[in-house]
Design an enzyme around this catalytic site. Structure first.
Site, PDB file in Angstrom:
ATOM      1  N   HIS A 122       0.708 -46.172 -36.966  1.00 19.17           N
ATOM      2  CA  HIS A 122      -0.777 -46.509 -36.447  1.00 19.17           C
ATOM      3  C   HIS A 122      -1.447 -46.648 -37.694  1.00 19.17           C
ATOM      4  CE1 HIS A 122      -4.494 -45.313 -34.930  1.00 19.17           C
ATOM      5  NE2 HIS A 122      -3.880 -45.599 -33.620  1.00 19.17           N
ATOM      6  N   ASP A 198       2.848 -37.539 -38.128  1.00 17.76           N
ATOM      7  CA  ASP A 198       1.624 -37.753 -37.301  1.00 17.76           C
ATOM      8  C   ASP A 198       2.319 -37.424 -35.826  1.00 17.76           C
ATOM      9  OD1 ASP A 198      -0.070 -39.244 -35.600  1.00 17.76           O
ATOM     10  OD2 ASP A 198       0.074 -40.991 -36.406  1.00 17.76           O
ATOM     11  N   GLN A 201       1.337 -38.577 -30.606  1.00 23.45           N
ATOM     12  CA  GLN A 201       1.957 -38.985 -29.690  1.00 23.45           C
ATOM     13  C   GLN A 201       3.155 -38.000 -29.268  1.00 23.45           C
ATOM     14  OE1 GLN A 201       0.944 -41.485 -27.226  1.00 23.45           O
ATOM     15  NE2 GLN A 201      -0.419 -42.465 -28.657  1.00 23.45           N
ATOM     16  N   CYS A 364      -3.161 -50.933 -32.462  1.00 27.16           N
ATOM     17  CA  CYS A 364      -3.568 -50.148 -33.813  1.00 27.16           C
ATOM     18  C   CYS A 364      -2.360 -50.180 -34.750  1.00 27.16           C
ATOM     19  CB  CYS A 364      -4.064 -48.878 -33.833  1.00 27.16           C
ATOM     20  SG  CYS A 364      -5.814 -49.014 -33.110  1.00 27.16           S
TER      21      CYS A 364
END
Ligand code: PMP
Length: 409
Positions: A122, A198, A201, A364
């Site tokens: 992303h 990250d 999600q 993104c």
């Protein structure tokens, strides 16, 4: 407790209609919907306990501080951090990532060093590292994928003695797939690199244990897990956070301020300048309570069943192509797809005309689109309130997309 198949009843927005159709929300990867219990806790906070946390000794400032700090403790428990000093509230994953880039990245890499990410990142986990590379003279390199969304053989060996930072999505917001997290983290640590994971999600959909993962930093956003927008989290190992300079400067992040010099507050406050988003923290606390009333394991396996239901049916529809793996077991509630010769915005508009909310665009993740030669795609993403009948409605419309656009087959 109600079965997870009835979770949708907790979400007032799912009673909404649009152009005479029930709104079917299949865009939870962008932002999740909010259950009534979270709204109720926010209303209670705003009507009973609103004050400025850490500022003032009156009852409302004290109660607001308690609510804010209780939310932090709930997050500590939820992700199994070692201690509350390691959990910093931010606005979202993007801000958390920027904090790491500005306060760790810029100060810990130099010319000759390598920052390694995957091509599926992303922009929040990509533009940030471009910035650090440009600022420091380090190189930004990519690990590439095969057609099925897995890291190509040998890409992991790009982690070498020059590598200082390895950053990647726990679960990709386009492919819905998990990278070999354990292997990547072990390899990074074996060369002395740190890992920024990250979790935007993954955190909403599975049990997170930052100690078991052993990542050095972990970021996520409240709004993707049934809390309100504007609250996010940065987890970082204490020693790293201690050694980093502050990010934003101002109230609450200070210890003593003199005319020309300042000393900074201890963790986690050192990284929380200005009046915090206590409302958001309260919703995050309530959202965690709500999700854990079902259990993260149950949420994950429920979504796995939904994917196993819909993915083969999508693949049977002529001209539909699913990005990345087509193995339902490898997708975490996110399916990006294209319909041949139909622009993804048209797919989304046709869906919207029936009340079905999906995402379309580059999600993104433009370098991933360029890598797969797919500038844009459509994406459905689900959550614990998604029902089989939502997916059936989606499939019914998907079957008609090409004919609506005038194609004969
Ligand atoms: N990383 C991933 C994988 C995401 O899906 C998102 C949100 N689409 C982000 C980071 C950024 O999250 P936010 O906009 O909440 O900062």
């Amino acid at each position: 407790m109600k079965p997870i198949t009835e979770a949708y009843k907790d979400f007032p927005i799912l009673n909404k209609t649009h152009n005479g159709n029930r709104v079917i929300y299949l865009d939870s990867g962008a932002t999740a919907q909010i259950p009534q219990v979270v709204v109720d806790r926010l209303v209670e906070h705003m009507t009973q306990h609103n004050g400025n946390p850490h500022r003032g000794s009156h009852v409302l400032a004290v109660e607001a501080s308690e609510a804010y700090e209780n939310a932090r403790d709930r997050v500590v428990e939820f992700i199994n951090a070692r201690e509350r000093e390691e959990v910093i509230f931010t606005r979202n994953s993007t801000e958390s990532m920027n904090l790491v880039a500005h306060c760790y990245g810029v100060n810990n890499v130099q010319e000759g060093d390598k920052i390694l990410i995957t091509v599926a990142e992303h922009h929040a986990n990509l533009v940030t590292w471009q910035y650090v590379a440009n600022k420091t003279g380090a190189t930004l390199e990519y690990m590439y994928l095969d057609e099925t969304g897995h890291l190509k053989d040998g890409e992991i060996n790009k982690i070498d003695e020059h590598t200082k930072i390895v950053a990647f999505a726990h679960v990709s917001n386009v492919l819905g797939m998990e990278f070999p997290v354990k292997e990547l983290i072990e390899k990074a640590h074996s060369v002395g690199a740190i890992v920024v994971l990250d979790g935007a999600q993954s955190t909403p959909h599975m049990k997170i244990d930052v100690q078991a993962l052993d990542c050095d930093f972990f970021v996520f956003s409240g709004h993707k897990m049934c809390a309100s927008q504007g609250i996010g989290v940065l987890y970082g190992k204490r020693a790293l956070l201690e050694a980093m300079p502050p990010f934003l400067l101002g109230g609450d992040m200070i210890e003593y301020v003199k005319e020309q010099t300042t000393t900074f507050n201890e963790l986690p406050y050192k990284f929380e300048a200005g009046t915090p988003n206590a409302d958001g923290a309260v919703t995050l606390h309530a959202a965690i309570d709500y999700l854990e009333s079902f259990g993260m394991e149950q949420i994950e396996s429920y979504e796995e069943k939904l994917v196993a239901y819909i993915l083969p049916k999508m693949l049977e529809i002529p001209h539909v192509r699913v990005l990345g793996s087509t193995n339902p077991k490898e997708k975490h509630g996110v399916i990006a797809f294209t319909v041949e010769d139909v622009h993804p915005h048209d797919v989304a508009t046709i869906m919207d005309s029936k009340g079905i909310c999906i995402r379309s665009g580059h999600h993104c993740a433009q370098p991933l689109g360029a890598f797969y030669n797919v500038a844009a795609s459509s994406r459905l993403s689900m959550y614990l309130y998604t029902r089989k009948e939502d997916l059936d409605a989606f499939l019914d419309v998907l079957k008609t997309v090409r004919s609506v656009m005038g194609y004969k087959d």
